[in-house]
Motif scaffolding. Structure first.
Motif, PDB file in Angstrom:
ATOM      1  N   ASP A 163       0.834  -1.203   0.000  1.00 21.46           N
ATOM      2  CA  ASP A 163       0.000   0.000   0.000  1.00 21.46           C
ATOM      3  C   ASP A 163       0.869   1.252   0.000  1.00 21.46           C
ATOM      4  OD1 ASP A 163       0.880  -0.779   2.550  1.00 21.46           O
ATOM      5  OD2 ASP A 163      -0.792   0.202   3.568  1.00 21.46           O
ATOM      6  N   LYS A 164       1.941   1.234   0.762  1.00 26.97           N
ATOM      7  CA  LYS A 164       2.858   2.374   0.807  1.00 26.97           C
ATOM      8  C   LYS A 164       3.733   2.436  -0.442  1.00 26.97           C
ATOM      9  CE  LYS A 164       3.053   2.312   5.872  1.00 26.97           C
ATOM     10  NZ  LYS A 164       3.918   2.085   7.064  1.00 26.97           N
ATOM     11  N   ALA A 165       4.097   1.277  -0.951  1.00 28.81           N
ATOM     12  CA  ALA A 165       4.943   1.232  -2.141  1.00 28.81           C
ATOM     13  C   ALA A 165       4.244   1.866  -3.339  1.00 28.81           C
ATOM     14  CB  ALA A 165       5.316  -0.213  -2.461  1.00 28.81           C
ATOM     15  N   ALA A 166       2.922   1.670  -3.441  1.00 33.49           N
ATOM     16  CA  ALA A 166       2.168   2.198  -4.582  1.00 33.49           C
ATOM     17  C   ALA A 166       2.224   3.718  -4.655  1.00 33.49           C
ATOM     18  CB  ALA A 166       0.718   1.730  -4.505  1.00 33.49           C
ATOM     19  N   LYS A 167       2.408   4.364  -3.518  1.00 33.64           N
ATOM     20  CA  LYS A 167       2.489   5.832  -3.501  1.00 33.64           C
ATOM     21  C   LYS A 167       3.838   6.321  -3.994  1.00 33.64           C
ATOM     22  CE  LYS A 167      -0.743   6.076   0.386  1.00 33.64           C
ATOM     23  NZ  LYS A 167      -0.949   6.454   1.804  1.00 33.64           N
ATOM     24  N   ILE A 168       4.846   5.444  -3.950  1.00 30.43           N
ATOM     25  CA  ILE A 168       6.183   5.792  -4.422  1.00 30.43           C
ATOM     26  C   ILE A 168       6.362   5.392  -5.873  1.00 30.43           C
ATOM     27  CG2 ILE A 168       8.655   5.395  -4.077  1.00 30.43           C
ATOM     28  CD1 ILE A 168       8.019   4.836  -1.130  1.00 30.43           C
ATOM     29  N   ASP A 169       6.034   4.150  -6.171  1.00 33.05           N
ATOM     30  CA  ASP A 169       6.158   3.625  -7.534  1.00 33.05           C
ATOM     31  C   ASP A 169       5.202   2.449  -7.702  1.00 33.05           C
ATOM     32  OD1 ASP A 169       6.801   2.733 -10.033  1.00 33.05           O
ATOM     33  OD2 ASP A 169       8.908   2.304  -9.608  1.00 33.05           O
ATOM     34  N   PRO A 170       4.106   2.623  -8.433  1.00 34.93           N
ATOM     35  CA  PRO A 170       3.140   1.525  -8.628  1.00 34.93           C
ATOM     36  C   PRO A 170       3.592   0.503  -9.661  1.00 34.93           C
ATOM     37  CG  PRO A 170       2.423   3.441  -9.842  1.00 34.93           C
ATOM     38  CD  PRO A 170       3.660   3.863  -9.080  1.00 34.93           C
ATOM     39  N   GLY A 171       4.742   0.743 -10.282  1.00 34.41           N
ATOM     40  CA  GLY A 171       5.219  -0.162 -11.319  1.00 34.41           C
ATOM     41  C   GLY A 171       5.142   0.460 -12.690  1.00 34.41           C
ATOM     42  N   SER A 172       5.943  -0.068 -13.611  1.00 35.17           N
ATOM     43  CA  SER A 172       6.054   0.487 -14.953  1.00 35.17           C
ATOM     44  C   SER A 172       5.139  -0.207 -15.952  1.00 35.17           C
ATOM     45  CB  SER A 172       7.506   0.359 -15.434  1.00 35.17           C
ATOM     46  OG  SER A 172       7.632   0.671 -16.805  1.00 35.17           O
ATOM     47  N   ARG A 173       4.597   0.566 -16.877  1.00 33.02           N
ATOM     48  CA  ARG A 173       3.766   0.013 -17.951  1.00 33.02           C
ATOM     49  C   ARG A 173       4.604  -0.806 -18.924  1.00 33.02           C
ATOM     50  NH1 ARG A 173      -1.325  -0.241 -17.105  1.00 33.02           N
ATOM     51  NH2 ARG A 173      -1.820  -0.022 -19.318  1.00 33.02           N
ATOM     52  N   LYS A 174       5.924  -0.711 -18.799  1.00 29.18           N
ATOM     53  CA  LYS A 174       6.810  -1.474 -19.677  1.00 29.18           C
ATOM     54  C   LYS A 174       7.063  -2.885 -19.163  1.00 29.18           C
ATOM     55  CE  LYS A 174       9.209   2.654 -21.372  1.00 29.18           C
ATOM     56  NZ  LYS A 174      10.524   3.343 -21.510  1.00 29.18           N
ATOM     57  N   VAL A 175       6.508  -3.209 -17.997  1.00 27.64           N
ATOM     58  CA  VAL A 175       6.687  -4.527 -17.397  1.00 27.64           C
ATOM     59  C   VAL A 175       5.377  -5.304 -17.460  1.00 27.64           C
ATOM     60  CG1 VAL A 175       7.213  -5.794 -15.280  1.00 27.64           C
ATOM     61  CG2 VAL A 175       8.523  -3.732 -15.872  1.00 27.64           C
ATOM     62  N   ALA A 442       8.377  -8.716  -7.743  1.00 31.00           N
ATOM     63  CA  ALA A 442       9.379  -8.855  -8.809  1.00 31.00           C
ATOM     64  C   ALA A 442       9.130  -7.835  -9.915  1.00 31.00           C
ATOM     65  CB  ALA A 442       9.350 -10.274  -9.371  1.00 31.00           C
ATOM     66  N   ALA A 443       7.853  -7.579 -10.207  1.00 32.72           N
ATOM     67  CA  ALA A 443       7.506  -6.591 -11.234  1.00 32.72           C
ATOM     68  C   ALA A 443       7.912  -5.184 -10.795  1.00 32.72           C
ATOM     69  CB  ALA A 443       6.008  -6.641 -11.524  1.00 32.72           C
ATOM     70  N   LEU A 444       7.765  -4.892  -9.503  1.00 35.48           N
ATOM     71  CA  LEU A 444       8.207  -3.600  -8.988  1.00 35.48           C
ATOM     72  C   LEU A 444       9.734  -3.477  -9.095  1.00 35.48           C
ATOM     73  CD1 LEU A 444       5.985  -3.256  -5.777  1.00 35.48           C
ATOM     74  CD2 LEU A 444       5.666  -2.121  -7.986  1.00 35.48           C
ATOM     75  N   LEU A 445      10.433  -4.548  -8.775  1.00 36.78           N
ATOM     76  CA  LEU A 445      11.890  -4.539  -8.884  1.00 36.78           C
ATOM     77  C   LEU A 445      12.330  -4.383 -10.340  1.00 36.78           C
ATOM     78  CD1 LEU A 445      12.746  -7.387  -6.350  1.00 36.78           C
ATOM     79  CD2 LEU A 445      13.467  -4.993  -6.155  1.00 36.78           C
ATOM     80  N   LYS A 446      11.637  -5.039 -11.252  1.00 36.41           N
ATOM     81  CA  LYS A 446      11.958  -4.912 -12.676  1.00 36.41           C
ATOM     82  C   LYS A 446      11.684  -3.493 -13.153  1.00 36.41           C
ATOM     83  CE  LYS A 446      13.081  -6.621 -16.758  1.00 36.41           C
ATOM     84  NZ  LYS A 446      14.444  -7.092 -17.079  1.00 36.41           N
ATOM     85  N   SER A 447      10.669  -2.852 -12.590  1.00 41.02           N
ATOM     86  CA  SER A 447      10.369  -1.465 -12.939  1.00 41.02           C
ATOM     87  C   SER A 447      11.487  -0.541 -12.482  1.00 41.02           C
ATOM     88  CB  SER A 447       9.041  -1.038 -12.290  1.00 41.02           C
ATOM     89  OG  SER A 447       7.967  -1.846 -12.721  1.00 41.02           O
ATOM     90  N   GLU A 448      12.040  -0.829 -11.313  1.00 44.24           N
ATOM     91  CA  GLU A 448      13.123  -0.015 -10.760  1.00 44.24           C
ATOM     92  C   GLU A 448      14.459  -0.330 -11.428  1.00 44.24           C
ATOM     93  OE1 GLU A 448      13.252   2.285  -8.082  1.00 44.24           O
ATOM     94  OE2 GLU A 448      11.075   2.385  -8.258  1.00 44.24           O
ATOM     95  N   HIS A 449      14.621  -1.572 -11.875  1.00 49.60           N
ATOM     96  CA  HIS A 449      15.877  -2.020 -12.475  1.00 49.60           C
ATOM     97  C   HIS A 449      15.571  -2.676 -13.826  1.00 49.60           C
ATOM     98  CE1 HIS A 449      17.652  -1.429  -8.453  1.00 49.60           C
ATOM     99  NE2 HIS A 449      16.578  -2.049  -8.000  1.00 49.60           N
ATOM    100  N   PRO A 450      15.212  -1.885 -14.832  1.00 53.11           N
ATOM    101  CA  PRO A 450      14.729  -2.455 -16.104  1.00 53.11           C
ATOM    102  C   PRO A 450      15.742  -3.321 -16.837  1.00 53.11           C
ATOM    103  CG  PRO A 450      15.128  -0.084 -16.291  1.00 53.11           C
ATOM    104  CD  PRO A 450      15.192  -0.420 -14.839  1.00 53.11           C
ATOM    105  N   TRP A 451      17.036  -3.174 -16.550  1.00 56.41           N
ATOM    106  CA  TRP A 451      18.039  -3.955 -17.268  1.00 56.41           C
ATOM    107  C   TRP A 451      18.444  -5.212 -16.499  1.00 56.41           C
ATOM    108  CZ3 TRP A 451      17.607  -2.254 -21.833  1.00 56.41           C
ATOM    109  CH2 TRP A 451      17.404  -0.893 -22.083  1.00 56.41           C
ATOM    110  N   ALA A 452      17.801  -5.469 -15.373  1.00 57.40           N
ATOM    111  CA  ALA A 452      18.164  -6.641 -14.572  1.00 57.40           C
ATOM    112  C   ALA A 452      17.802  -7.935 -15.302  1.00 57.40           C
ATOM    113  CB  ALA A 452      17.475  -6.595 -13.218  1.00 57.40           C
ATOM    114  N   ASN A 502       9.077  -7.857   0.395  1.00 55.87           N
ATOM    115  CA  ASN A 502       8.758  -6.537   0.938  1.00 55.87           C
ATOM    116  C   ASN A 502       8.659  -5.543  -0.209  1.00 55.87           C
ATOM    117  OD1 ASN A 502       9.053  -3.854   2.106  1.00 55.87           O
ATOM    118  ND2 ASN A 502       9.650  -4.871   4.004  1.00 55.87           N
ATOM    119  N   ALA A 503       7.440  -5.180  -0.585  1.00 53.20           N
ATOM    120  CA  ALA A 503       7.219  -4.291  -1.720  1.00 53.20           C
ATOM    121  C   ALA A 503       7.780  -2.901  -1.481  1.00 53.20           C
ATOM    122  CB  ALA A 503       5.720  -4.204  -2.028  1.00 53.20           C
ATOM    123  N   LEU A 504       7.688  -2.425  -0.246  1.00 53.46           N
ATOM    124  CA  LEU A 504       8.186  -1.079   0.062  1.00 53.46           C
ATOM    125  C   LEU A 504       9.700  -1.009  -0.128  1.00 53.46           C
ATOM    126  CD1 LEU A 504       7.542   1.755   0.946  1.00 53.46           C
ATOM    127  CD2 LEU A 504       7.681   1.010   3.331  1.00 53.46           C
TER     128      LEU A 504
END
Length: 508
Positions: A163-175, A442-452, A502-504
């Motif tokens: 819930d808190k993570a979504a306010k920071i980054d809900p994830g990328s549309r590229k994932v 994992a999708a949130l992490l991929k959004s933050e690190h797109p080249w991983a 831990n999504a946050l």
């Protein structure tokens, strides 16, 4: 419904992966020197019509000669995955498998079922509990500003900071996370905004059907995939619930048989290859491949199943796709020396057998590189049903616990609330529900690190997890007997692997 990760089990471990990798390494050497032309022609009417996977070398000459041998042996080629050397075939000849294993260039071959093609294997535990209108009104009354109408019942989001993570980054549309399952109802208002039709298909039978709506569930009772999809990416749009990664895309790849709901190998092979070829970054696998809960490498049919599915998932991994799978719901210790399997084969008459989980594998969860997820409840304790095992479980995530871990929510329901077909919502529990929570992170992490890469993404998943360590006691029913034994320490153990996602932390 056959065996979604609700009624089944799954796991991963360093010793298991090493054992499996070593075993699979011998598969190419299994090819016989017998020439293709020696395969005798037979009538395709000697027995029940079964499906087979025939695994070969990947050069075109070998594949071409093996396809001719299949026809010469009275079989029919359904489809060929040239890049991984997997041919799906049908035959009514009871000796078709042995005949194919004697063909030059064939590395393994076997039936993918024990009953004819004419007349599921998911991992949710127990029947669905639909949210009634009266219950929904009660939940909505407890909503806080900025939350979704039904989010007060989503203890699981708060447990991992989603819930808190979504306010920071809900994830990328590229994932995109592909839900390999019973189909996804993309018309649901919580799923429609994030659904990717161009990355969706019906893979039942081994051939991808991408026609409009082919990915949708057969009936409202085939709700499993829709529930999983909502856990991953239900939109924060003021309607219903929210997903762990409400900004990413989700697709549906249907693999459940319309007659019995089972997840046959050829369908799953198709799903992994389709996901890879359509740019999917992550797949969620809340099931085990039917008809065998554990596929033993000393059985030629089961060995061929392991080989075919492993080729497909490794092909996808090499193209950049990370796979997550549910650990199963049998409370089995996958690091033990022996497990009693009384449910296989599940498409005919099961036979009780004792298997060694280091030689007999739950597919796809025990395949090399697949992230295996166990389930937890609101108290961050292993769910009573969840399979486990030191060195097998990679991470843990909320899957629900209706018996021993009851949340202080409006509905006081320890299971997971998510989307259901026909614009409904319902509660389910199981490692089927844990895996999509981890897939969302994992999708949130991929959004933050797109080249991983998949391996880097798996390492990030383990690094951000919180490990509660083994509990002092795991006597859930209070009868004085330990219901499961947790081995390991605070860094890694059999209940939680490297810890609870831990999504946050993932977005920070």
């Amino acid at each position: 419904m056959a065996h979604l990760r609700s009624r089944r089990r799954l796991a991963l471990a360093v010793p298991v992966v090493l054992s499996l990798t070593a075993t699979l390494g011998f598969l190419p050497g299994a090819a016989s020197a017998a020439p293709q032309r020696s395969a005798p022609a037979v009538s395709a009417a000697d027995g029940p019509n079964l499906a087979y996977v025939v695994n070969t070398k990947t050069d075109h000459r070998t594949i071409g000669s093996v396809k001719k041998a299949i026809v010469g042996a009275g079989g029919t080629v359904v489809t060929t995955y040239d890049r991984i050397g997997v041919i799906v075939a049908h035959s009514a000849d009871p000796e078709f498998g042995p005949r194919m294993r004697a063909v030059r260039g064939v590395q393994s071959a076997g039936a993918t079922r024990t009953t004819p093609l004419t007349a599921a294997g998911t991992t949710d535990e127990g029947a669905a509990d639909y949210l009634s209108a009266a219950e929904a009104a009660k939940v909505k009354a407890a909503a806080t500003p900025g939350s979704e109408p039904l989010e007060a019942d989503q203890w699981d989001l708060r447990a991992i900071g989603a819930d808190k993570a979504a306010k920071i980054d809900p994830g990328s549309r590229k994932v995109t996370v592909a839900v390999i399952d019973t189909g996804v109802d993309d018309t649901h208002p919580d799923l429609a905004p994030n659904f990717s039709a161009k990355q969706s298909a019906n893979c039942v039978g081994g051939v991808a059907d991408t026609s409009e709506g082919a990915w949708r569930p057969y009936t409202a009772e085939d709700y499993h995939g829709t529930h999983v999809a909502g856990e991953i990416a239900a939109a924060r749009n003021g309607i219903g619930v929210a997903g762990v990664a409400p900004g990413v895309k989700v697709s549906g790849i249907k693999v459940s048989d319309p007659d019995n709901g089972l997840f046959y190998p050829e369908s799953v092979v198709c799903a992994f290859v389709f996901a890879a070829d359509h740019g999917v970054e992550i797949t969620n696998n809340s099931y085990y491949v039917d008809p065998w809960l554990y596929n033993c490498m000393d059985d030629p049919d089961q060995k061929a199943i392991v080989d075919a599915v492993n080729r497909a998932q490794q092909y996808a991994t090499k193209k950049g796709t990370l796979h997550l799978a549910s650990a199963g719901n049998s409370n089995h210790d996958l690091a033990s020396d022996a497990i009693v399997d009384d449910s296989s084969p599940d498409d005919s008459t099961p036979v009780t057998r004792t298997i060694d989980p280091h030689e007999c594998f739950d597919v796809p969860t025990q395949l090399p590189g697949v992230v295996t997820v166990s389930a937890t409840g609101v108290q961050n304790l292993k769910s009573y049903y969840s399979t486990y095992g030191k060195g097998v479980i990679d991470i843990a995530a909320p899957g629900g616990d209706r018996l021993y871990q009851i949340p202080d929510t409006p509905s006081k329901n320890g299971r997971i609330l998510s989307t259901m077909p026909n614009n409904q919502y319902g509660f389910l529990q199981g490692t089927s529900m844990a895996s999509p929570h981890a897939a969302g992170v994992a999708a949130l992490l991929k959004s933050e690190h797109p080249w991983a890469s998949p391996a880097q993404l798996q390492a990030l998943l383990k690094a951000q997890a919180d490990n509660p360590g083994c509990p002092d006691s795991y006597d859930q029913d209070g009868n004085g007997t330990q219901d499961a034994i947790c081995e390991g320490g605070r860094r890694v153990n059999g209940f939680y692997g490297f810890g609870i996602v831990n999504a946050l932390k993932a977005v920070k």
